[in-house]
Design a protein around this motif. Structure first.
Motif, PDB file in Angstrom:
ATOM      1  N   UNK A   1       0.818  -1.241   0.001  1.00 22.68           N
ATOM      2  CA  UNK A   1       0.050   0.062   0.181  1.00 22.68           C
ATOM      3  C   UNK A   1       0.567   1.367   0.105  1.00 22.68           C
ATOM      4  N   UNK A   2       0.449   2.260  -0.724  1.00 28.10           N
ATOM      5  CA  UNK A   2       1.117   3.292  -1.040  1.00 28.10           C
ATOM      6  C   UNK A   2       0.446   4.943   0.022  1.00 28.10           C
ATOM      7  N   UNK A   3       1.383   5.451   0.788  1.00 26.49           N
ATOM      8  CA  UNK A   3       0.867   6.582   1.620  1.00 26.49           C
ATOM      9  C   UNK A   3       0.432   7.494   0.553  1.00 26.49           C
ATOM     10  N   UNK A   4      -0.790   8.232   0.781  1.00 26.25           N
ATOM     11  CA  UNK A   4      -1.557   9.243   0.096  1.00 26.25           C
ATOM     12  C   UNK A   4      -1.237  10.723   0.876  1.00 26.25           C
ATOM     13  N   UNK A   5      -1.461  10.458   2.139  1.00 25.14           N
ATOM     14  CA  UNK A   5      -1.283  11.609   3.008  1.00 25.14           C
ATOM     15  C   UNK A   5      -1.214  11.430   4.444  1.00 25.14           C
ATOM     16  N   UNK A   6      -0.269  12.210   4.985  1.00 26.52           N
ATOM     17  CA  UNK A   6       0.030  11.910   6.551  1.00 26.52           C
ATOM     18  C   UNK A   6      -0.662  12.786   7.373  1.00 26.52           C
ATOM     19  N   UNK A   7      -1.526  12.389   8.281  1.00 26.95           N
ATOM     20  CA  UNK A   7      -2.319  13.054   9.161  1.00 26.95           C
ATOM     21  C   UNK A   7      -1.414  13.448  10.492  1.00 26.95           C
ATOM     22  N   UNK A   8      -0.782  12.358  11.045  1.00 32.15           N
ATOM     23  CA  UNK A   8       0.028  12.455  12.277  1.00 32.15           C
ATOM     24  C   UNK A   8       0.585  11.105  12.460  1.00 32.15           C
ATOM     25  N   UNK A   9       1.362  11.132  13.410  1.00 35.15           N
ATOM     26  CA  UNK A   9       2.394   9.909  13.618  1.00 35.15           C
ATOM     27  C   UNK A   9       1.564   8.617  13.648  1.00 35.15           C
ATOM     28  N   UNK A  10       0.127   8.602  13.803  1.00 39.03           N
ATOM     29  CA  UNK A  10      -0.257   7.390  13.955  1.00 39.03           C
ATOM     30  C   UNK A  10      -1.391   6.977  13.020  1.00 39.03           C
ATOM     31  N   UNK A  11      -1.516   7.893  12.080  1.00 43.62           N
ATOM     32  CA  UNK A  11      -2.760   8.024  11.089  1.00 43.62           C
ATOM     33  C   UNK A  11      -2.597   8.373   9.382  1.00 43.62           C
ATOM     34  N   UNK A  12      -2.636   7.554   8.637  1.00 44.27           N
ATOM     35  CA  UNK A  12      -2.297   8.017   7.348  1.00 44.27           C
ATOM     36  C   UNK A  12      -3.653   7.666   6.495  1.00 44.27           C
ATOM     37  N   UNK A  13      -3.710   8.120   5.396  1.00 47.60           N
ATOM     38  CA  UNK A  13      -4.513   7.852   4.255  1.00 47.60           C
ATOM     39  C   UNK A  13      -3.587   7.011   3.272  1.00 47.60           C
ATOM     40  N   UNK A  14      -4.071   5.904   2.777  1.00 49.20           N
ATOM     41  CA  UNK A  14      -3.251   5.350   1.656  1.00 49.20           C
ATOM     42  C   UNK A  14      -4.093   4.587   0.558  1.00 49.20           C
ATOM     43  N   UNK A  15      -3.213   3.987  -0.361  1.00 47.54           N
ATOM     44  CA  UNK A  15      -4.200   3.426  -1.389  1.00 47.54           C
ATOM     45  C   UNK A  15      -3.941   1.911  -1.542  1.00 47.54           C
ATOM     46  N   UNK A  16      -4.923   1.025  -1.248  1.00 44.28           N
ATOM     47  CA  UNK A  16      -4.652  -0.459  -1.195  1.00 44.28           C
ATOM     48  C   UNK A  16      -4.379  -0.942  -2.565  1.00 44.28           C
ATOM     49  N   UNK A  17      -4.104  -2.089  -2.564  1.00 48.54           N
ATOM     50  CA  UNK A  17      -3.646  -2.867  -3.783  1.00 48.54           C
ATOM     51  C   UNK A  17      -4.619  -2.961  -4.943  1.00 48.54           C
ATOM     52  N   UNK A  18      -5.929  -2.796  -4.516  1.00 44.13           N
ATOM     53  CA  UNK A  18      -7.078  -2.662  -5.341  1.00 44.13           C
ATOM     54  C   UNK A  18      -7.566  -1.533  -5.946  1.00 44.13           C
ATOM     55  N   UNK A  19      -6.737  -0.181  -5.375  1.00 49.85           N
ATOM     56  CA  UNK A  19      -6.793   0.977  -5.792  1.00 49.85           C
ATOM     57  C   UNK A  19      -7.913   1.843  -5.162  1.00 49.85           C
ATOM     58  N   UNK A  20      -8.256   1.222  -3.989  1.00 51.78           N
ATOM     59  CA  UNK A  20      -9.339   2.129  -2.965  1.00 51.78           C
ATOM     60  C   UNK A  20      -8.464   2.728  -1.944  1.00 51.78           C
ATOM     61  N   UNK A  21      -8.809   3.969  -1.514  1.00 53.38           N
ATOM     62  CA  UNK A  21      -8.205   4.684  -0.555  1.00 53.38           C
ATOM     63  C   UNK A  21      -8.651   4.080   0.863  1.00 53.38           C
ATOM     64  N   UNK A  22      -8.041   4.067   1.616  1.00 53.96           N
ATOM     65  CA  UNK A  22      -8.240   3.464   2.975  1.00 53.96           C
ATOM     66  C   UNK A  22      -7.677   4.442   4.049  1.00 53.96           C
ATOM     67  N   UNK A  23      -8.143   4.170   5.180  1.00 55.40           N
ATOM     68  CA  UNK A  23      -7.711   5.040   6.597  1.00 55.40           C
ATOM     69  C   UNK A  23      -7.246   4.086   7.328  1.00 55.40           C
ATOM     70  N   UNK A  24      -5.564   4.207   7.579  1.00 54.46           N
ATOM     71  CA  UNK A  24      -4.801   3.423   8.262  1.00 54.46           C
ATOM     72  C   UNK A  24      -4.405   3.878   9.585  1.00 54.46           C
ATOM     73  N   UNK A  25      -4.910   3.104  10.751  1.00 59.31           N
ATOM     74  CA  UNK A  25      -4.043   3.798  12.107  1.00 59.31           C
ATOM     75  C   UNK A  25      -3.002   2.806  12.643  1.00 59.31           C
ATOM     76  N   UNK A  26      -2.205   2.988  13.507  1.00 57.19           N
ATOM     77  CA  UNK A  26      -1.236   2.252  14.039  1.00 57.19           C
ATOM     78  C   UNK A  26       0.047   3.206  14.587  1.00 57.19           C
ATOM     79  N   UNK A  27       0.522   2.686  15.827  1.00 54.56           N
ATOM     80  CA  UNK A  27       1.649   3.544  16.479  1.00 54.56           C
ATOM     81  C   UNK A  27       2.748   3.724  15.338  1.00 54.56           C
TER      82      UNK A  27
END
Length: 288
Positions: A1-27
């Motif tokens: 998955x590719x990072x599209x936008x970084x919101x903070x150290x624990x949350x990013x917007x990414x594009x998954x393998x199918x091309x869908x934008x997803x919100x990811x959280x993690x320390x």
């Protein structure tokens, strides 16, 4: 998955393998990350997917504005009571985490909010209220100052919203008051007592809930081929049809919209069924 936008150290917007934008959280998921970087999969804790055409970027921004400990508290509590599917809805998590955060602040100051519609919520949404009570217990097991039992009402309304992809509790308050008024009209018009736990009343409440949603989405039932069925309902169940017409007028007053003939037909069928199940003899109710 590719990072599209970084919101903070624990949350990013990414594009998954199918091309869908997803919100990811993690320390540390967003720490020193830049758009175009590959996501460090080992750091992903939760994946949120936007629903109903909602903007993932906007939802990610809202989620980033909520203290991460409140988000994790709500997600963990929902998962504990078996509502993982609800915990995957970013709009619901944002709304509920924001509410729980405010409720925790009130509890720390010894404030208790008495929510309206307690009776209506427990009667109209027994499943969501039971889930909300369990959710409140799960939250309270994780916080130093427990939330008062009254918070179950608001949590139940958030769970009702989860089925309609909205975070606005005011819409649920309006819907709840309208549904209770419609049930009162049916009971008064036919001189019956409607049992909240009965199957027919439960189906009617579900139908009314989705009617309100259809109205808000401007997607009322309107099949010209159904007109003959509507006429048959009018002839076979005249009293139920008259009541349904009254309900339609109330909906028009409260929602500022005229119901289609198909919607009135379905209301009449439900009215006939719940009146028959309440013990009134006379018209044989149709299947609904």
């Amino acid at each position: 998955m590719d990072v599209l936008r970084v919101f903070n150290n624990n949350l990013v917007l990414a594009r998954d393998e199918s091309g869908v934008e997803v919100i990811l959280t993690g320390r540390g998921l967003g720490f020193q990350a830049k758009p175009g970087d590959l996501v460090v999969r080992e750091r992903i804790v939760r994946v949120f997917r936007a629903e109903d055409g909602r903007d993932p970027d906007h939802l990610a921004g809202l989620l980033a504005g909520i203290p991460p400990e409140h988000v994790q508290l709500v997600v963990d509590a929902l998962a504990e009571i078996g509502l993982d599917r609800v915990a995957a809805k970013p709009a619901l998590v944002v709304a509920m985490a924001d509410h729980v955060g405010s409720a925790l602040d009130r509890a720390a100051e010894g404030q208790v909010v008495v929510y309206p519609l307690l009776g209506e919520v427990t009667n109209l949404y027994p499943e969501e209220y039971a889930q909300a009570t369990a959710l409140l217990d799960a939250v309270n097991a994780r916080v130093p100052v427990p939330l008062p039992r009254e918070e179950a009402v608001a949590l139940a309304l958030h769970l009702v919203n989860a089925g309609f992809a909205t975070g606005d509790l005011s819409a649920s308050y309006t819907m709840t008051g309208l549904i209770q008024q419609l049930l009162d009209v049916v009971a008064g018009a036919h001189g019956v007592v409607l049992e909240p736990g009965s199957v027919s009343v439960g189906r009617f409440v579900t139908h009314l809930r989705y009617l309100v949603v259809r109205i808000s989405q401007r997607r009322q039932l309107d099949d010209r081929r159904h007109s003959e069925v509507g006429e048959a309902v009018r002839r076979s169940y005249p009293e139920a049809w008259e009541t349904a017409a009254r309900l339609a007028r109330l909906v028009e007053l409260r929602q500022q919209v005229t119901l289609t003939p198909d919607e009135v037909s379905y209301l009449a069928m439900h009215v006939a069924r719940i009146v028959q199940d309440a013990g009134v003899t006379g018209e044989d109710a149709p299947p609904v």
